[in-house]
Design a protein around this motif. Structure first.
Motif, PDB file in Angstrom:
ATOM      1  N   MET A 191       0.827  -1.207   0.000  1.00  0.00           N
ATOM      2  CA  MET A 191       0.000   0.000   0.000  1.00  0.00           C
ATOM      3  C   MET A 191       0.859   1.254   0.000  1.00  0.00           C
ATOM      4  SD  MET A 191      -3.201   0.636  -0.041  1.00  0.00           S
ATOM      5  CE  MET A 191      -3.608   2.250  -0.623  1.00  0.00           C
ATOM      6  N   SER A 192       1.872   1.264   0.897  1.00  0.00           N
ATOM      7  CA  SER A 192       2.681   2.478   1.004  1.00  0.00           C
ATOM      8  C   SER A 192       3.450   2.736  -0.284  1.00  0.00           C
ATOM      9  CB  SER A 192       3.634   2.386   2.179  1.00  0.00           C
ATOM     10  OG  SER A 192       4.167   1.092   2.260  1.00  0.00           O
ATOM     11  N   LEU A 193       3.746   1.635  -1.023  1.00  0.00           N
ATOM     12  CA  LEU A 193       4.432   1.825  -2.304  1.00  0.00           C
ATOM     13  C   LEU A 193       3.542   2.597  -3.267  1.00  0.00           C
ATOM     14  CD1 LEU A 193       6.296  -1.494  -3.070  1.00  0.00           C
ATOM     15  CD2 LEU A 193       7.248   0.781  -2.773  1.00  0.00           C
ATOM     16  N   ILE A 194       2.245   2.271  -3.245  1.00  0.00           N
ATOM     17  CA  ILE A 194       1.305   2.962  -4.130  1.00  0.00           C
ATOM     18  C   ILE A 194       1.189   4.427  -3.718  1.00  0.00           C
ATOM     19  CG2 ILE A 194      -1.101   3.019  -4.891  1.00  0.00           C
ATOM     20  CD1 ILE A 194      -1.181   0.012  -4.483  1.00  0.00           C
ATOM     21  N   ILE A 195       1.105   4.648  -2.410  1.00  0.00           N
ATOM     22  CA  ILE A 195       1.015   6.027  -1.919  1.00  0.00           C
ATOM     23  C   ILE A 195       2.246   6.813  -2.360  1.00  0.00           C
ATOM     24  CG2 ILE A 195       0.827   7.488   0.129  1.00  0.00           C
ATOM     25  CD1 ILE A 195      -1.591   5.733  -0.255  1.00  0.00           C
ATOM     26  N   SER A 196       3.418   6.177  -2.169  1.00  0.00           N
ATOM     27  CA  SER A 196       4.661   6.856  -2.540  1.00  0.00           C
ATOM     28  C   SER A 196       4.688   7.157  -4.043  1.00  0.00           C
ATOM     29  CB  SER A 196       5.844   5.994  -2.135  1.00  0.00           C
ATOM     30  OG  SER A 196       7.000   6.428  -2.777  1.00  0.00           O
ATOM     31  N   ALA A 197       4.189   6.203  -4.838  1.00  0.00           N
ATOM     32  CA  ALA A 197       4.168   6.419  -6.293  1.00  0.00           C
ATOM     33  C   ALA A 197       3.235   7.577  -6.648  1.00  0.00           C
ATOM     34  CB  ALA A 197       3.728   5.145  -7.005  1.00  0.00           C
ATOM     35  N   ILE A 198       2.096   7.654  -5.969  1.00  0.00           N
ATOM     36  CA  ILE A 198       1.172   8.764  -6.234  1.00  0.00           C
ATOM     37  C   ILE A 198       1.843  10.085  -5.852  1.00  0.00           C
ATOM     38  CG2 ILE A 198      -1.048   9.795  -5.604  1.00  0.00           C
ATOM     39  CD1 ILE A 198      -2.165   6.997  -5.263  1.00  0.00           C
ATOM     40  N   GLY A 199       2.523  10.083  -4.704  1.00  0.00           N
ATOM     41  CA  GLY A 199       3.223  11.288  -4.262  1.00  0.00           C
ATOM     42  C   GLY A 199       4.248  11.729  -5.283  1.00  0.00           C
ATOM     43  N   GLN A 200       5.039  10.772  -5.770  1.00  0.00           N
ATOM     44  CA  GLN A 200       6.047  11.104  -6.781  1.00  0.00           C
ATOM     45  C   GLN A 200       5.386  11.585  -8.060  1.00  0.00           C
ATOM     46  OE1 GLN A 200       9.775   9.831  -7.391  1.00  0.00           O
ATOM     47  NE2 GLN A 200       9.536   7.898  -6.319  1.00  0.00           N
ATOM     48  N   GLY A 201       4.292  10.927  -8.433  1.00  0.00           N
ATOM     49  CA  GLY A 201       3.565  11.334  -9.630  1.00  0.00           C
ATOM     50  C   GLY A 201       3.118  12.785  -9.522  1.00  0.00           C
ATOM     51  N   LEU A 202       2.651  13.178  -8.345  1.00  0.00           N
ATOM     52  CA  LEU A 202       2.182  14.555  -8.158  1.00  0.00           C
ATOM     53  C   LEU A 202       3.343  15.541  -8.265  1.00  0.00           C
ATOM     54  CD1 LEU A 202      -0.362  13.953  -5.271  1.00  0.00           C
ATOM     55  CD2 LEU A 202      -0.903  14.892  -7.524  1.00  0.00           C
ATOM     56  N   LEU A 203       4.485  15.182  -7.663  1.00  0.00           N
ATOM     57  CA  LEU A 203       5.641  16.095  -7.732  1.00  0.00           C
ATOM     58  C   LEU A 203       6.129  16.225  -9.175  1.00  0.00           C
ATOM     59  CD1 LEU A 203       7.710  15.049  -4.587  1.00  0.00           C
ATOM     60  CD2 LEU A 203       6.352  17.105  -4.892  1.00  0.00           C
ATOM     61  N   TRP A 204       6.201  15.091  -9.881  1.00  0.00           N
ATOM     62  CA  TRP A 204       6.708  15.125 -11.259  1.00  0.00           C
ATOM     63  C   TRP A 204       5.690  15.753 -12.207  1.00  0.00           C
ATOM     64  CZ3 TRP A 204      11.542  13.759 -13.118  1.00  0.00           C
ATOM     65  CH2 TRP A 204      12.397  13.167 -12.173  1.00  0.00           C
ATOM     66  N   ALA A 205       4.426  15.820 -11.767  1.00  0.00           N
ATOM     67  CA  ALA A 205       3.396  16.417 -12.609  1.00  0.00           C
ATOM     68  C   ALA A 205       3.705  17.882 -12.883  1.00  0.00           C
ATOM     69  CB  ALA A 205       2.035  16.272 -11.941  1.00  0.00           C
ATOM     70  N   VAL A 206       4.345  18.553 -11.911  1.00  0.00           N
ATOM     71  CA  VAL A 206       4.705  19.957 -12.114  1.00  0.00           C
ATOM     72  C   VAL A 206       5.576  20.088 -13.360  1.00  0.00           C
ATOM     73  CG1 VAL A 206       5.828  21.956 -11.071  1.00  0.00           C
ATOM     74  CG2 VAL A 206       4.626  20.326  -9.631  1.00  0.00           C
ATOM     75  N   ILE A 207       6.471  19.114 -13.544  1.00  0.00           N
ATOM     76  CA  ILE A 207       7.359  19.129 -14.705  1.00  0.00           C
ATOM     77  C   ILE A 207       6.569  18.860 -15.986  1.00  0.00           C
ATOM     78  CG2 ILE A 207       9.361  17.954 -15.722  1.00  0.00           C
ATOM     79  CD1 ILE A 207       9.853  17.375 -12.485  1.00  0.00           C
ATOM     80  N   GLY A 208       5.630  17.910 -15.895  1.00  0.00           N
ATOM     81  CA  GLY A 208       4.788  17.605 -17.050  1.00  0.00           C
ATOM     82  C   GLY A 208       3.975  18.815 -17.480  1.00  0.00           C
TER      83      GLY A 208
END
Lengths: 299, 331
Positions: A1-18
Motif C-alpha cells: 500500500m505504502s508503495l502505491i502512496i509513494s508512487a502517487i506522491g512522486q507522480g504529483l511532484l513530477w506532474a509539475v514538470i509535465g
C-alpha cells in the motif's frame, strides 16, 4: 500500500514538470530541450540556497525564478537570434551544466539534516509517504489554478492563439515573439520548480540528475492524452497530472513484477511508444470496429 | 471527461484508504531472518565489483544469502526517480539494514529508510556528501567503507619514480563528486610535500583529448584520481601523454595495465568485501553510529615496465622486486 502512496506522491511532484513542458510542447507546439538543463538547475538553486540558510520556501521560489531566466535565454535565442528552437534549447541545456557546478560549487550537494519544504509541522504530522502526496497536491493545485486563470485572460488567449496559428495571431496584432519568450520562460520556471521539489523529496541535488527528464515529462502528457481522449484545455492540464501518476504506478508495477533493472530504460521507452502508437494503430486497423464486430458475431 | 473524473475519484479513494492504513501502527515480527536492501546507482564494472564483494564479505562472516539472510538488490540504472521508488520499496519491506553503492543512492536511502542502519559502499567522502557527522564518529546510524585511494602512498610512489618532478597535473571530471573531492584532497597532500599541482577538469570524454594535450605541455607527470569518465577513455589520455613522454600515475591497477606507469591501486572487490564485513558486524548488533568510516590504507602495487621503457623512465630496482613479491607487473 505504502508503495502505491509513494508512487502517487512522486507522480504529483513530477506532474509539475509535465505541466511545465505542456506549455511549450503542446500549446506552443515545439520541443524544448532546455528542460534537461533547467530541472537540475532548479534542484541546484534550491538545495544551495537552503544550505546557505535561506528558508525552503524562498529557496523554492528562487529555483522557479532561475528556471524562468534560463527559459528566457532560450526564448531570446530562438526568437531574436533566430536559432532553431531545438538547438537553442540544447545550447542552454549544455551551458546549464557549468552553471549548476558554479551554483553548487561541487557536483553533488546533500540536504541531510537541513530543513526542506517537507520538514514543516503539518507534513511531519502526516502518516509516512503522505508528506510528498500533500506537498505535490498543494503545489500542483496552485500551479493548475494559476495557469487556468492565466489562460483565460487576454494575454493567455493570445498565447494559445500563437501556438494554434502563428500567422493568424500576428494578423490580429499579437506579438508572437513575446508570447513564445513568455511561454518558454514560464515553462522552464515550472520545470525548475519541479526540480527543486524532487531534490527536496530525495534529499540532494546532483549535476547529473537532468538526464532523461524530457522522457518522464513527455510520458505524463502523452499518457494523459491517450487515456482520456478529447478534453477541454483545463481538463487537459488535469489529465497531465493524472498521466504522471499513472506513469509512476505502471513503473512501480514493472518493478514489482521483478523485471531486471537493466531493462528499465527499455521498458519505459516501450511503454511510451505503446501509448503514443496505439491511437494511430487503432485508427488504421479499426481495432474498435473489429472488436465490436467480433463480439457481435459471437452472439 | 467522465473517465477523467472517475480516475480522480478512484485515486482519492486509494489515498483515503492508504491514509487510514498508514495511521495504524506497524507490527514488526522479530523472528524473521535479517533482510538487507542493496541499492546501486548504475551498472558499472567498479560498482558491480563492490556489489559482488559485499556478498562475498557477508558469506565470509557466515551469512549465506537465501539461507540465513535475505538480500533485495536494486539497480537504479542512473535514473534519479528510480532511486526514490526503490528506497521506498526497502522502507516498505522493513529491511533491517540498507546498503547504498555510490553517493546518490546512499543519500536517497538516508532520506527514505529512516531509523534503520545504513552502510555506505564506496562513498569517497561521506562527510562532504552530508551522510555522516564526521568520518571518525558518524552518528546517524550510518557507517561504511570509503573508496578514498591511499593518496599519500601513491604520491610517495610518484616521487620515488620521478625524483626530479616539479609540476604534477591532475585530470578529473567536474561532474563526478568523488573525483572532485579526491582532487581537492590530493592538492592538499601535495602542498604539504611541496609539489606544485595543476588541475584540469573535463565535462565528458569528448573534452579529454584537447584538455589533455594542453595539460601535458605544462606538467612533468599526470595523476588520475578514481574517475569513471577518465578511466573509460584512458586510451585517449595515454596516446596524448605518450607523444610528450609524460608518465601517467592512475589510482586503479587496471588503468596501469592500459598505459599507466605505476600505482598502489585499490581493489574494488576488496572494498566490497570490507563493506560486507561491516554489514555483518551491524547485523550482529554493533552500533553503526559508533563505527568509524573505514578506508584501505594500503593498495596493491602495480607496475607497467613496458610503458616505463617506452617513455624512458627508470623504475628503481627495489620497487620492481616489491611488485614481484606482492603485486602485479605488466611487461
Amino acid at each position: 500500500m505504502s508503495l502505491i502512496i509513494s508512487a502517487i506522491g512522486q507522480g504529483l511532484l513530477w506532474a509539475v514538470i509535465g505541466v511545465g513542458l505542456y506549455l511549450t510542447f503542446r500549446i506552443l507546439d515545439f520541443p524544448d530541450m532546455t528542460v534537461e538543463g533547467t530541472f537540475p538547475m532548479g534542484a541546484a538553486t534550491a538545495v544551495t540556497a537552503i544550505a546557505h540558510g535561506y528558508s525552503p520556501i524562498i529557496a523554492t521560489i528562487m529555483a522557479f525564478l532561475v528556471g524562468c531566466l534560463a527559459g528566457l535565454v532560450t526564448g531570446l535565442l530562438y526568437t531574436k537570434a533566430k536559432i532553431p528552437v531545438l538547438l537553442a534549447g540544447i545550447l542552454v541545456m549544455t551551458a546549464s551544466y557549468s552553471i549548476d557546478l558554479r551554483i553548487m560549487g561541487k557536483p553533488n550537494q546533500s540536504l541531510l539534516g537541513l530543513p526542506t519544504l517537507l520538514n514543516g509541522h503539518f507534513f511531519q504530522s502526516l502518516p509516512p509517504y503522505f508528506d510528498s502526496v500533500a506537498l505535490g497536491l498543494i503545489i500542483i493545485v496552485i500551479v493548475t489554478i494559476v495557469l487556468v486563470y492565466f489562460l483565460q485572460t487576454d494575454l493567455g488567449q493570445a498565447f494559445i492563439a500563437t501556438g494554434d496559428n502563428e500567422n493568424m495571431a500576428e494578423s490580429l496584432g499579437i506579438n508572437t515573439d513575446n508570447m513564445k519568450i513568455m511561454g518558454v520562460s514560464v515553462s522552464n520556471g515550472l520545470i525548475a520548480l519541479g526540480g527543486a521539489l524532487v531534490a527536496q523529496n530525495n534529499g540532494y541535488s546532483d549535476v547529473n540528475m537532468g538526464i532523461g527528464i524530457i522522457v518522464v515529462a513527455l510520458a505524463s502528457i502523452i499518457i494523459g492524452e491517450v487515456v482520456f481522449g478529447d478534453l477541454t484545455m483545463v481538463q487537459r492540464l488535469i489529465a497531465v497530472t493524472i498521466g504522471s501518476i499513472i506513469y509512476r504506478l505502471v513503473l512501480l508495477l514493472v518493478l514489482q513484477l521483478g523485471f531486471n533493472a537493466t531493462d528499465l530504460n527499455l521498458i519505459s521507452s516501450v511503454l511510451l511508444a505503446i501509448f503514443m502508437g496505439v491511437p494511430a494503430l487503432e485508427k488504421k486497423f479499426h481495432l474498435k470496429h473489429v472488436l465490436k464486430r467480433g463480439l457481435k458475431n459471437h452472439d | 471527461m467522465k473517465r477523467l473524473y472517475s480516475v480522480i475519484i478512484v485515486l482519492f479513494l486509494i489515498l483515503a484508504f492508504g491514509y487510514y492504513k498508514e495511521k495504524q501502527p506497524v507490527k514488526i515480527s522479530r523472528d524473521h531472518i535479517p533482510q538487507i536492501g542493496i541499492l546501486q546507482l548504475t551498472e558499472h564494472p567498479a560498482l558491480d565489483a563492490i556489489h559482488h564483494g559485499i556478498i562475498q564479505g557477508l558469506k565470509e562472516s557466515g551469512f549465506q544469502p537465501g539461507k540465513n539472510i535475505k538480500i533485495d538488490f536494486q539497480n537504479a540504472e542512473n535514473d534519479q526517480s528510480n532511486l526514490k521508488t526503490m528506497s521506498t520499496k526497502f522502507a516498505n519491506e522493513n529491511v533491517d539494514l540498507s546498503i547504498g553503492i555510490a553517493t546518490p543512492s546512499a543519500q536517497v536511502l538516508a532520506n527514505t529508510v529512516k531509523n534503520r542502519p545504513l552502510v555506505l559502499g564506496a562513498i569517497t567522502d561521506p562527510k562532504s556528501a552530508g551522510l555522516v557527522n564526521s568520518n571518525q564518529k558518524p552518528g546517524r546510524n550510518t557507517t561504511g567503507v570509503s573508496d578514498l585511494p591511499p593518496m599519500k602512498q601513491q604520491l610517495d610512489l610518484i616521487k620515488q619514480i620521478m625524483p626530479n618532478m616539479k609540476t604534477l597535473g591532475v585530470i578529473y571530471t567536474s561532474s563526478d563528486d568523488s573525483a572532485t573531492s579526491q582532487y581537492k584532497k590530493f592538492t592538499e597532500i601535495c602542498k604539504q610535500e611541496g609539489i606544485k599541482v595543476k588541475g584540469y577538469s573535463i565535462a565528458n570524454t569528448n573534452d579529454l583529448n584537447q584538455v589533455a594535450t594542453q595539460m601535458v605541455q605544462n606538467v612533468d607527470a599526470v595523476y588520475v584520481p578514481n574517475d569513471n569518465t577518465v578511466a573509460s577513455a584512458i586510451q585517449t589520455l595515454v596516446a596524448v601523454a605518450n607523444k610528450r613522454n609524460v608518465p601517467i600515475f592512475p589510482t586503479a591497477s587496471n588503468v596501469v595495465k592500459n598505459g599507466g606507469i605505476a600505482t598502489y591501486g585499490l581493489n574494488q572487490f576488496k572494498l566490497g568485501v570490507e563493506t560486507g564485513k561491516v554489514t555483518a558486524k551491524i547485523i550482529h548488533g554493533e552500533n553503526a553510529s559508533e563505527m568509524p568510516i573505514q578506508t584501505l590504507k594500503h593498495g596493491d602495487l602495480a607496475l607497467n615496465l613496458n610503458q616505463a621503457r617506452k617513455l624512458g623512465i627508470h623504475i628503481p630496482q627495489p620497487l620492481i622486486q616489491k611488485a614481484e613479491r606482492q603485486g602485479v607487473i605488466y611487461k
